[in-house]
Design a protein around this motif. Structure first.
Motif, PDB file in Angstrom:
ATOM      1  N   CYS A  38       0.837  -1.220   0.000  1.00 20.35           N
ATOM      2  CA  CYS A  38       0.000   0.000   0.000  1.00 20.35           C
ATOM      3  C   CYS A  38       0.863   1.258   0.000  1.00 20.35           C
ATOM      4  N   ILE A  39       1.909   1.258   0.812  1.00 16.62           N
ATOM      5  CA  ILE A  39       2.779   2.443   0.894  1.00 16.62           C
ATOM      6  C   ILE A  39       3.503   2.677  -0.421  1.00 16.62           C
ATOM      7  N   GLU A  40       4.062   1.624  -1.020  1.00 15.44           N
ATOM      8  CA  GLU A  40       4.782   1.775  -2.285  1.00 15.44           C
ATOM      9  C   GLU A  40       3.845   2.174  -3.413  1.00 15.44           C
ATOM     10  N   THR A  41       2.605   1.680  -3.386  1.00 17.79           N
ATOM     11  CA  THR A  41       1.635   2.056  -4.417  1.00 17.79           C
ATOM     12  C   THR A  41       1.281   3.534  -4.318  1.00 17.79           C
ATOM     13  N   ILE A  42       1.009   3.996  -3.090  1.00 24.86           N
ATOM     14  CA  ILE A  42       0.697   5.420  -2.899  1.00 24.86           C
ATOM     15  C   ILE A  42       1.897   6.288  -3.262  1.00 24.86           C
ATOM     16  N   SER A  43       3.095   5.833  -2.888  1.00 23.83           N
ATOM     17  CA  SER A  43       4.309   6.592  -3.208  1.00 23.83           C
ATOM     18  C   SER A  43       4.499   6.722  -4.713  1.00 23.83           C
ATOM     19  N   SER A  44       4.156   5.676  -5.453  1.00 20.67           N
ATOM     20  CA  SER A  44       4.290   5.733  -6.905  1.00 20.67           C
ATOM     21  C   SER A  44       3.221   6.623  -7.534  1.00 20.67           C
ATOM     22  N   LEU A  45       2.020   6.619  -6.970  1.00 22.54           N
ATOM     23  CA  LEU A  45       0.923   7.398  -7.553  1.00 22.54           C
ATOM     24  C   LEU A  45       1.102   8.899  -7.365  1.00 22.54           C
ATOM     25  N   ILE A  46       1.746   9.299  -6.278  1.00 27.60           N
ATOM     26  CA  ILE A  46       1.880  10.741  -6.011  1.00 27.60           C
ATOM     27  C   ILE A  46       3.155  11.326  -6.610  1.00 27.60           C
ATOM     28  N   ARG A  47       3.942  10.521  -7.288  1.00 35.70           N
ATOM     29  CA  ARG A  47       5.197  11.023  -7.853  1.00 35.70           C
ATOM     30  C   ARG A  47       4.995  12.176  -8.841  1.00 35.70           C
ATOM     31  N   PRO A  48       4.074  12.090  -9.798  1.00 34.69           N
ATOM     32  CA  PRO A  48       3.914  13.242 -10.705  1.00 34.69           C
ATOM     33  C   PRO A  48       3.456  14.500  -9.994  1.00 34.69           C
ATOM     34  N   CYS A  49       2.631  14.348  -8.953  1.00 33.29           N
ATOM     35  CA  CYS A  49       2.172  15.524  -8.200  1.00 33.29           C
ATOM     36  C   CYS A  49       3.320  16.163  -7.441  1.00 33.29           C
ATOM     37  N   THR A  50       4.170  15.340  -6.828  1.00 35.92           N
ATOM     38  CA  THR A  50       5.307  15.906  -6.082  1.00 35.92           C
ATOM     39  C   THR A  50       6.299  16.587  -7.015  1.00 35.92           C
ATOM     40  N   LEU A  51       6.526  16.007  -8.195  1.00 33.39           N
ATOM     41  CA  LEU A  51       7.412  16.649  -9.165  1.00 33.39           C
ATOM     42  C   LEU A  51       6.855  17.999  -9.607  1.00 33.39           C
ATOM     43  N   ALA A  52       5.552  18.021  -9.913  1.00 31.72           N
ATOM     44  CA  ALA A  52       4.935  19.256 -10.400  1.00 31.72           C
ATOM     45  C   ALA A  52       4.888  20.328  -9.315  1.00 31.72           C
ATOM     46  N   ILE A  53       4.499  19.940  -8.106  1.00 36.46           N
ATOM     47  CA  ILE A  53       4.375  20.913  -7.018  1.00 36.46           C
ATOM     48  C   ILE A  53       5.741  21.449  -6.616  1.00 36.46           C
ATOM     49  N   ARG A  54       6.756  20.587  -6.587  1.00 38.17           N
ATOM     50  CA  ARG A  54       8.105  21.036  -6.206  1.00 38.17           C
ATOM     51  C   ARG A  54       8.603  22.108  -7.182  1.00 38.17           C
ATOM     52  N   LEU A  55       8.461  21.857  -8.468  1.00 29.82           N
ATOM     53  CA  LEU A  55       8.948  22.810  -9.460  1.00 29.82           C
ATOM     54  C   LEU A  55       8.155  24.112  -9.417  1.00 29.82           C
ATOM     55  N   ALA A  56       6.815  24.000  -9.363  1.00 30.41           N
ATOM     56  CA  ALA A  56       5.984  25.207  -9.367  1.00 30.41           C
ATOM     57  C   ALA A  56       6.202  26.037  -8.105  1.00 30.41           C
ATOM     58  N   ALA A  57       6.276  25.382  -6.956  1.00 29.52           N
ATOM     59  CA  ALA A  57       6.424  26.115  -5.693  1.00 29.52           C
ATOM     60  C   ALA A  57       7.765  26.836  -5.621  1.00 29.52           C
ATOM     61  N   ASN A  58       8.840  26.180  -6.050  1.00 28.64           N
ATOM     62  CA  ASN A  58      10.153  26.820  -6.006  1.00 28.64           C
ATOM     63  C   ASN A  58      10.256  27.973  -6.994  1.00 28.64           C
ATOM     64  N   MET A  59       9.576  27.867  -8.125  1.00 31.53           N
ATOM     65  CA  MET A  59       9.613  28.949  -9.098  1.00 31.53           C
ATOM     66  C   MET A  59       8.808  30.158  -8.625  1.00 31.53           C
ATOM     67  N   ILE A  60       7.656  29.905  -8.024  1.00 30.08           N
ATOM     68  CA  ILE A  60       6.790  31.022  -7.635  1.00 30.08           C
ATOM     69  C   ILE A  60       7.257  31.684  -6.351  1.00 30.08           C
ATOM     70  N   ALA A  61       7.974  30.971  -5.498  1.00 28.44           N
ATOM     71  CA  ALA A  61       8.375  31.543  -4.200  1.00 28.44           C
ATOM     72  C   ALA A  61       9.332  32.712  -4.377  1.00 28.44           C
ATOM     73  N   GLY A  62      10.388  32.526  -5.143  1.00 24.76           N
ATOM     74  CA  GLY A  62      11.357  33.599  -5.332  1.00 24.76           C
ATOM     75  C   GLY A  62      10.782  34.779  -6.090  1.00 24.76           C
ATOM     76  N   HIS A  63       9.962  34.497  -7.130  1.00 24.14           N
ATOM     77  CA  HIS A  63       9.346  35.575  -7.894  1.00 24.14           C
ATOM     78  C   HIS A  63       8.375  36.376  -7.029  1.00 24.14           C
ATOM     79  N   LEU A  64       7.665  35.685  -6.164  1.00 25.25           N
ATOM     80  CA  LEU A  64       6.728  36.380  -5.286  1.00 25.25           C
ATOM     81  C   LEU A  64       7.467  37.265  -4.299  1.00 25.25           C
ATOM     82  N   LEU A  65       8.605  36.795  -3.790  1.00 21.19           N
ATOM     83  CA  LEU A  65       9.401  37.603  -2.862  1.00 21.19           C
ATOM     84  C   LEU A  65       9.956  38.842  -3.555  1.00 21.19           C
ATOM     85  N   LEU A  66      10.424  38.695  -4.790  1.00 19.95           N
ATOM     86  CA  LEU A  66      10.908  39.842  -5.545  1.00 19.95           C
ATOM     87  C   LEU A  66       9.792  40.850  -5.807  1.00 19.95           C
TER      88      LEU A  66
END
Length: 221
Positions: free
Chosen positions: A141-169
């Motif tokens: 169950c844990i490995e299945t959930i970990s595999s299913l959320i991989r695209p979401c974690t990739l997308a959120i990590r990239l979007a959040a890091n890009m928007i954080a610095g721009h928002l601070l500027l």
């Protein structure tokens, strides 16, 4: 709702055409055709970067034939990240619909290839080596959930890091009209340092995205 998470940073024009999204392919018009025909300095630099990335991705995935797609993904994300550092250009990689459009097909392609070509290996991957028998159902169950959320974690990590610095500027820049000259010079110095940091983040985040995707591919290779 998720695709409109950063819609307030995505204005449209009066012609009902979101011109800011043109930044995703505008760089193709800037690069002259002679760049691909003559060995100029930018061409040599690009070629050296591609060779270095090919060595690293080949070492990670144990397959030198599949590195072209990861190198292309790195170049695409890096270019869009840097385009967002220019004034009045929206950072397309800060929007969830763009990052998910990159992460989801890669994740689906890797899993479809794994489950169709190496089914037994995919089942074995659900239970790590050395797992006690009593914990095997929970690990599946844990490995299945970990595999299913991989695209979401990739997308959120990239979007959040890009928007954080721009928002601070942006927040620092909006205070420029309300402070004195000494604080204004200090704020400009801080913004210049943040801009240099954002330039490094633009490269690092695209590299992290590509390396993680390569690691996911190496699990089935």
């Amino acid at each position: 709702m998720m695709t409109n998470l950063f819609s307030n940073f995505d204005p449209s024009t009066s012609l009902m055409l979101p011109i800011n999204w043109m930044s995703m392919w505008m760089f193709m018009l800037v690069i002259p055709s002679t760049f691909w025909l003559i060995k100029t300095r930018p061409y040599i630099i690009m070629n050296n970067i591609s060779k270095k990335l090919n060595q690293e991705f080949s070492m990670i995935s144990n397959n030198s034939k599949s590195t072209l797609i990861f190198i292309s993904m790195f170049m695409l994300i890096t270019t869009n990240n840097f385009m967002g550092l220019f004034p009045y250009i929206f950072t397309s990689t800060a929007h969830m619909c763009v990052t998910l459009s990159i992460a989801m097909p890669m994740w689906m392609g890797i899993n479809i290839f794994g489950w169709t070509k190496k089914t037994n290996h995919m089942f074995e991957h659900l239970v790590p080596m050395g797992t006690p028998p009593i914990l095997m159902p929970f690990m599946v169950c844990i490995e299945t959930i970990s595999s299913l959320i991989r695209p979401c974690t990739l997308a959120i990590r990239l979007a959040a890091n890009m928007i954080a610095g721009h928002l601070l500027l942006t927040l620092l820049g909006n205070t420029g009209s309300m402070i004195n000259e000494l604080l204004l010079m200090t704020m400009l110095s801080v913004q210049m340092m943040l801009l240099i940091l954002e330039s490094a983040v633009a490269i690092i985040q695209s590299y992290v995205f590509s390396v993680l995707t390569t690691l996911y591919f190496s699990e089935i290779n």
